[in-house]
Design an enzyme around this catalytic site. Structure first.
Site, PDB file in Angstrom:
ATOM      1  N   SER A  10       0.836  -1.205   0.000  1.00  0.00           N
ATOM      2  CA  SER A  10       0.000   0.000   0.000  1.00  0.00           C
ATOM      3  C   SER A  10       0.867   1.251   0.000  1.00  0.00           C
ATOM      4  CB  SER A  10      -0.902   0.025   1.229  1.00  0.00           C
ATOM      5  OG  SER A  10      -1.707  -1.126   1.305  1.00  0.00           O
TER       6      SER A  10
HETATM    7  N1  SAH Z   1      -0.599  -4.863   4.137  1.00  0.00           N
HETATM    8  C1  SAH Z   1       0.179  -5.186   2.954  1.00  0.00           C
HETATM    9  C2  SAH Z   1      -0.533  -4.801   1.665  1.00  0.00           C
HETATM   10  C3  SAH Z   1      -1.343  -5.898   1.257  1.00  0.00           C
HETATM   11  S1  SAH Z   1      -2.159  -5.916  -0.304  1.00  0.00           S
HETATM   12  C4  SAH Z   1       1.553  -4.571   2.964  1.00  0.00           C
HETATM   13  O1  SAH Z   1       1.873  -3.798   3.891  1.00  0.00           O
HETATM   14  O2  SAH Z   1       2.344  -4.883   2.084  1.00  0.00           O
HETATM   15  C5  SAH Z   1      -3.484  -7.000   0.213  1.00  0.00           C
HETATM   16  C6  SAH Z   1      -3.059  -8.397   0.585  1.00  0.00           C
HETATM   17  O3  SAH Z   1      -4.228  -9.071   1.038  1.00  0.00           O
HETATM   18  C7  SAH Z   1      -2.498  -9.215  -0.561  1.00  0.00           C
HETATM   19  O4  SAH Z   1      -1.246  -9.713  -0.197  1.00  0.00           O
HETATM   20  C8  SAH Z   1      -3.525 -10.351  -0.726  1.00  0.00           C
HETATM   21  O5  SAH Z   1      -2.937 -11.576  -1.094  1.00  0.00           O
HETATM   22  C9  SAH Z   1      -4.105 -10.422   0.670  1.00  0.00           C
HETATM   23  N2  SAH Z   1      -5.435 -11.027   0.794  1.00  0.00           N
HETATM   24  C10 SAH Z   1      -6.501 -10.975  -0.070  1.00  0.00           C
HETATM   25  N3  SAH Z   1      -7.540 -11.671   0.442  1.00  0.00           N
HETATM   26  C11 SAH Z   1      -7.147 -12.172   1.640  1.00  0.00           C
HETATM   27  C12 SAH Z   1      -7.772 -12.993   2.638  1.00  0.00           C
HETATM   28  N4  SAH Z   1      -9.029 -13.427   2.526  1.00  0.00           N
HETATM   29  N5  SAH Z   1      -7.046 -13.315   3.748  1.00  0.00           N
HETATM   30  C13 SAH Z   1      -5.770 -12.882   3.898  1.00  0.00           C
HETATM   31  N6  SAH Z   1      -5.121 -12.120   2.988  1.00  0.00           N
HETATM   32  C14 SAH Z   1      -5.803 -11.765   1.866  1.00  0.00           C
END
Ligand code: SAH
Length: 217
Positions: A65
């Site tokens: 993000s």
């Molecule tokens: N917080 C992260 C950004 C994540 S982007 C950072 O600091 O880098 C969103 C993430 O959510 C992705 O890695 C995706 O794979 C994950 N995601 C999507 N659906 C999910 C679910 N049901 N449970 C856990 N993770 C999930």
């Protein structure tokens, strides 16, 4: 490769000032962003851009993000030292490490096995002791509930009921809710066992929350 140099620290100070200008006020959040070496959460090709206020690809079709978004969500969460925090969507592990600057009890769950393994190795190398899990975070982490704070870092079609149930009374959930293109940030407070209040805030654009209480694949 894991160096945090004088130059990186200077770039972080400039990023913190940029976030301040964009409206982030919580000094604990700004200090956390000024402390965590964001460039160490990037693939080599993107490392030179790590201190721009932008989202970047982290592989597997996912993104780290934008720093403003990380700061905005963290500020809304109002984490107090000692609180138990659950993050849904570990991704690169960056947001998780920002939370670790505020409390030692951070749980984070990632759906994608490849990202989970890579990030678990990264946080071990960086000596950041988060509790990492691989699975469907839309269902929360019932075996470790309740949580004081829950943060969702992927866009959800609705408020996942399992997450509401895993909040302690007085605790809060911060989650982007909307369609696949844009979401509004929502802050939900569990006022009592049965009552929840909700604030609908700014518009953002996240990758989709998958899983049973998210978007079906
Ligand atoms: N917080 C992260 C950004 C994540 S982007 C950072 O600091 O880098 C969103 C993430 O959510 C992705 O890695 C995706 O794979 C994950 N995601 C999507 N659906 C999910 C679910 N049901 N449970 C856990 N993770 C999930």
């Amino acid at each position: 490769m894991h160096a945090d140099t004088y130059r990186h620290r200077g770039l972080r100070r400039a990023l913190v000032e940029e976030l301040r200008r964009k409206g982030i006020r919580d000094e604990r959040v700004l200090t956390a962003i000024g402390t965590v070496p964001r460039h160490l959460f990037f693939e080599a090709a993107f490392q030179p851009h790590a201190y721009q206020d932008k989202a970047f690809p982290i592989g597997e079709g996912q993104t780290i993000s934008q720093p403003y978004t990380v700061a905005y969500q963290t500020e809304l969460l109002q984490v107090q030292p000692g609180e138990r925090v659950l993050e849904i969507g570990t991704g690169s592990g960056y947001q998780c490490c920002v939370l670790l600057e505020l409390t030692p009890h951070v749980f984070s769950i990632e759906y994608n096995q490849v990202l989970f393994e890579r990030t678990a190795r990264r946080l071990a190398t960086l000596h950041r002791p988060a509790h990492l899990f691989c699975g469907d975070g839309s269902l929360g982490l019932p075996q470790h509930a309740p949580f004081d704070k829950i943060l969702v870092t992927a866009g959800s079609p609705a408020l996942p009921r399992p997450l509401l149930r895993q909040l302690r009374v007085g605790g809060s959930l911060v989650i982007p809710v909307g369609d696949e293109h844009t979401q509004r940030m929502v802050r939900v407070v569990r006022e009592s066992e049965e009552e929840f209040s909700r604030q609908v805030l700014e518009e953002f654009r996240f990758v989709p929350l998958l899983g049973q209480a998210g978007w079906k694949e």
